[in-house]
Write a protein that holds these residues in place. Structure first.
Motif, short mmCIF file in Angstrom:
data_model
loop_
_atom_site.label_atom_id
_atom_site.label_comp_id
_atom_site.label_asym_id
_atom_site.label_seq_id
_atom_site.Cartn_x
_atom_site.Cartn_y
_atom_site.Cartn_z
N UNK A 96 116.72 67.40 32.40
CA UNK A 96 116.36 66.24 33.22
C UNK A 96 115.28 65.40 32.52
N UNK A 97 114.21 66.08 32.07
CA UNK A 97 113.12 65.34 31.41
C UNK A 97 113.60 64.69 30.12
N UNK A 98 114.40 65.43 29.35
CA UNK A 98 114.91 64.87 28.10
C UNK A 98 115.79 63.66 28.33
N UNK A 99 116.66 63.72 29.36
CA UNK A 99 117.54 62.59 29.65
C UNK A 99 116.74 61.38 30.14
N UNK A 100 115.73 61.63 30.99
CA UNK A 100 114.89 60.51 31.48
C UNK A 100 114.16 59.83 30.33
N UNK A 101 113.61 60.63 29.41
CA UNK A 101 112.90 60.04 28.26
C UNK A 101 113.88 59.28 27.37
N UNK A 102 115.11 59.81 27.22
CA UNK A 102 116.12 59.10 26.42
C UNK A 102 116.45 57.75 27.05
N UNK A 103 116.51 57.70 28.39
CA UNK A 103 116.76 56.43 29.07
C UNK A 103 115.61 55.45 28.81
N UNK A 104 114.38 55.97 28.85
CA UNK A 104 113.22 55.10 28.58
C UNK A 104 113.28 54.55 27.15
N UNK A 105 113.65 55.39 26.20
CA UNK A 105 113.76 54.94 24.80
C UNK A 105 114.84 53.88 24.65
N UNK A 106 115.98 54.07 25.37
CA UNK A 106 117.05 53.07 25.29
C UNK A 106 116.61 51.77 25.95
N UNK A 107 115.82 51.90 27.03
CA UNK A 107 115.40 50.73 27.79
C UNK A 107 114.44 49.86 26.98
N UNK A 108 113.54 50.52 26.23
CA UNK A 108 112.51 49.78 25.48
C UNK A 108 112.63 50.10 23.99
N UNK A 109 113.09 49.14 23.22
CA UNK A 109 113.19 49.33 21.77
C UNK A 109 111.81 49.51 21.16
N UNK A 110 110.79 48.88 21.76
CA UNK A 110 109.42 49.01 21.24
C UNK A 110 108.95 50.46 21.34
N UNK A 155 113.14 68.26 23.26
CA UNK A 155 113.21 67.33 22.13
C UNK A 155 114.66 67.16 21.66
N UNK A 156 115.39 68.27 21.62
CA UNK A 156 116.80 68.20 21.22
C UNK A 156 117.58 67.35 22.21
N UNK A 157 117.26 67.49 23.51
CA UNK A 157 117.94 66.68 24.52
C UNK A 157 117.65 65.20 24.33
N UNK A 158 116.38 64.88 24.10
CA UNK A 158 116.01 63.47 23.91
C UNK A 158 116.79 62.86 22.75
N UNK A 159 116.77 63.54 21.60
CA UNK A 159 117.42 62.99 20.41
C UNK A 159 118.93 62.91 20.59
N UNK A 160 119.52 63.96 21.18
CA UNK A 160 120.98 63.99 21.36
C UNK A 160 121.46 62.91 22.32
N UNK A 161 120.80 62.81 23.49
CA UNK A 161 121.24 61.84 24.50
C UNK A 161 120.97 60.41 24.03
N UNK A 162 119.81 60.19 23.41
CA UNK A 162 119.50 58.84 22.92
C UNK A 162 120.48 58.41 21.83
N UNK A 163 120.86 59.35 20.99
CA UNK A 163 121.87 59.05 19.96
C UNK A 163 123.19 58.64 20.62
N UNK A 164 123.55 59.33 21.70
CA UNK A 164 124.78 58.96 22.43
C UNK A 164 124.67 57.57 23.03
#
Length: 271
Positions: A96-110, A155-164
């Motif tokens: 859950x936390x990894x997916x939420x952070x991945x969404x934040x990273x996708x939302x803000x390129x900065x 961390x693996x979740x963040x990188x994997x989901x954000x890559x997707x």
């Protein structure tokens, strides 16, 4: 009535194809079971005939006796339940936390650009090295074990989901933008549905990582759980206990993985 109607539209060639697929899957399952039974039988015979040292490798009959002993003492379900609970909590939080952070990273390129080098460093860092620090921060208990599982998987979740998220067809996003869709609508209608396979892949990886985190945590601080059983068995040279703990661990991890596979089927239908 509806099932009969749908069956009437299936061609004989397609029915034959489905029948061959069912037979093929049954053959694979049968060979898998035979391989497992063959391995167990060979292990038992090798230990009985002293081809291998049963004190070091244990053997199936001794593992069964240890299982029965743990059951009679009431320790089997207690240790298994604690480890499964810690793993499920760590796995859920990490996902859950990894997916939420991945969404934040996708939302803000900065934010994505700022955090990119830190995520690379965290991903390459052996998280087990942080075990003593986590113990000091969280104390010697279940919280530290769950934190270890969370740290390893997030961390693996963040990188994997954000890559997707990043690999979603840009033309689909441009199409919605041309109709004036908001960023939230693009996320809900395009990014998340298109990233379901990536998220499921991250879940499958997280199953193994969460078990690793929990067992490492139990090695370090626990007084109960399968990791504690394995460490205790090694310390007192009860290798039957060690092997029993490993086998229970394997079964529990396989069951959890199959749960993710079932979730994948539901998610793909939703998608």
């Amino acid at each position: 009535m509806s099932e009969r109607s749908s069956d009437s539209f299936v061609s004989p060639e397609h029915k034959e194809y489905l029948r061959r697929q069912r037979i093929y899957r049954l053959q694979i399952f049968a060979v898998q079971i035979l391989l497992l039974l063959g391995f167990i039988a060979l292990w038992e015979v090798a230990a009985t005939q002293r081809w291998i040292d049963p004190f070091i490798t244990s053997q199936p009959s001794r593992v069964m006796r240890t299982l029965v002993s743990l059951h009679n003492e009431g320790n089997l379900y207690m240790h298994t339940g604690i480890t499964v609970f810690e793993t499920v909590v760590g796995f859920t939080l990490g996902t859950v936390i990894g997916t939420v952070i991945a969404v934040i990273l996708w939302w803000s390129k900065f934010i994505s650009a700022v955090l990119d080098p830190y995520l690379v460093v965290l991903n390459s860092l052996p998280k087990i090295a942080l075990g003593p620090i986590i113990i000091v921060w969280a104390g010697q208990g279940m919280t530290a074990i769950i934190a270890m599982a969370l740290l390893i998987s997030v961390v693996v979740t963040i990188l994997g989901v954000y890559s997707g998220f990043s690999q979603v067809d840009a033309n689909k996003i441009k199409l919605l933008q041309s109709f004036g869709a908001s960023r939230w609508q693009i996320l809900k209608k395009v990014i998340l549905p298109a990233s379901v396979p990536t998220i499921i892949s991250a879940l499958k990886i997280n199953v193994g990582l969460s078990w690793v985190g929990v067992i490492v945590g139990e090695f370090l601080v626990s007084r109960a759980g399968l990791g504690y059983l394995i460490v205790y068995g090694g310390q007192v040279f009860r290798l039957d206990l060690v092997m029993t703990g490993v086998i229970i661990l394997s079964v529990a991890a396989a069951v959890m993985y199959q749960g993710v596979v079932l979730l994948e089927k539901f998610a793909m239908k939703w998608r």
